[in-house]
Design an enzyme around this catalytic site. Sequence first.
Site, mmCIF file in Angstrom:
data_model
loop_
_atom_site.group_PDB
_atom_site.id
_atom_site.type_symbol
_atom_site.label_atom_id
_atom_site.label_comp_id
_atom_site.label_asym_id
_atom_site.label_seq_id
_atom_site.Cartn_x
_atom_site.Cartn_y
_atom_site.Cartn_z
ATOM 1 N N LYS A 68 -26.639 28.148 -1.444
ATOM 2 C CA LYS A 68 -25.405 27.466 -1.057
ATOM 3 C C LYS A 68 -24.951 26.532 -2.172
ATOM 4 O O LYS A 68 -25.768 25.972 -2.897
ATOM 5 C CB LYS A 68 -25.630 26.610 0.197
ATOM 6 C CG LYS A 68 -26.034 27.379 1.422
ATOM 7 C CD LYS A 68 -26.319 26.410 2.570
ATOM 8 C CE LYS A 68 -26.818 27.140 3.795
ATOM 9 N NZ LYS A 68 -27.181 26.199 4.867
ATOM 10 N N TYR A 115 -18.824 24.598 2.046
ATOM 11 C CA TYR A 115 -19.876 25.207 1.249
ATOM 12 C C TYR A 115 -19.696 26.702 1.106
ATOM 13 O O TYR A 115 -19.123 27.367 1.950
ATOM 14 C CB TYR A 115 -21.264 24.867 1.769
ATOM 15 C CG TYR A 115 -21.563 25.246 3.201
ATOM 16 C CD1 TYR A 115 -22.350 26.359 3.497
ATOM 17 C CD2 TYR A 115 -21.107 24.475 4.255
ATOM 18 C CE1 TYR A 115 -22.657 26.688 4.798
ATOM 19 C CE2 TYR A 115 -21.408 24.794 5.556
ATOM 20 C CZ TYR A 115 -22.184 25.901 5.837
ATOM 21 O OH TYR A 115 -22.479 26.231 7.140
#
Length: 182
Positions: A72, A132
């Site tokens: 991420k 994200y």
Amino acid sequence: MQIEKTNLDGCFLLKPRVFEDERGSFFETFNQQVFEQTTGLNVNFVQDNQSISKYGALRGIHLQTGDHSQAKLVRVIQGEVLDVAVDLRKDSPSFGKSYQVKLNHKNNYQLFIPKGFGHGFVTLSKQAIFAYKCDAYYHKASEAGIIYNDPTLNINWQIPAEELLLSPKDQVLPTLKKANWL
């Protein structure tokens, strides 16, 4: 963009160069070429997510396991959070260690969290918009996590426990020692 190593193997803090003038500001949020050249990692992001959380909302510590493990790149669009990455790769020299950083709309920092890491954040401002990128698609059956107050990890969330807002799911996650997926 400046990319710095953290104390966790494969985890990086990204600090963009912000251009400001009388109109406002501009910065590049991600550059694949710069990222690859600096980190040596080749990541292909396939999914973007966003959450809006109010003060005290703690989301985590989450990860996807197995073939659906995700790397991420996280950032805050508005507000401020304390972001926490935990290395949960059993064969890693930094296994069980964590890294935390304040991400907000003023510093525009981003944190790259590699596959095999747990991730969580708590909202420090009245409200935060958190965004994200993920390099793998969400897969419900691969969800896992560690309880936010795990005594082994000993994470200081910087908010009194009685002010934390947790989902029912996050309240019953296992400790690191009892995680059956490790």
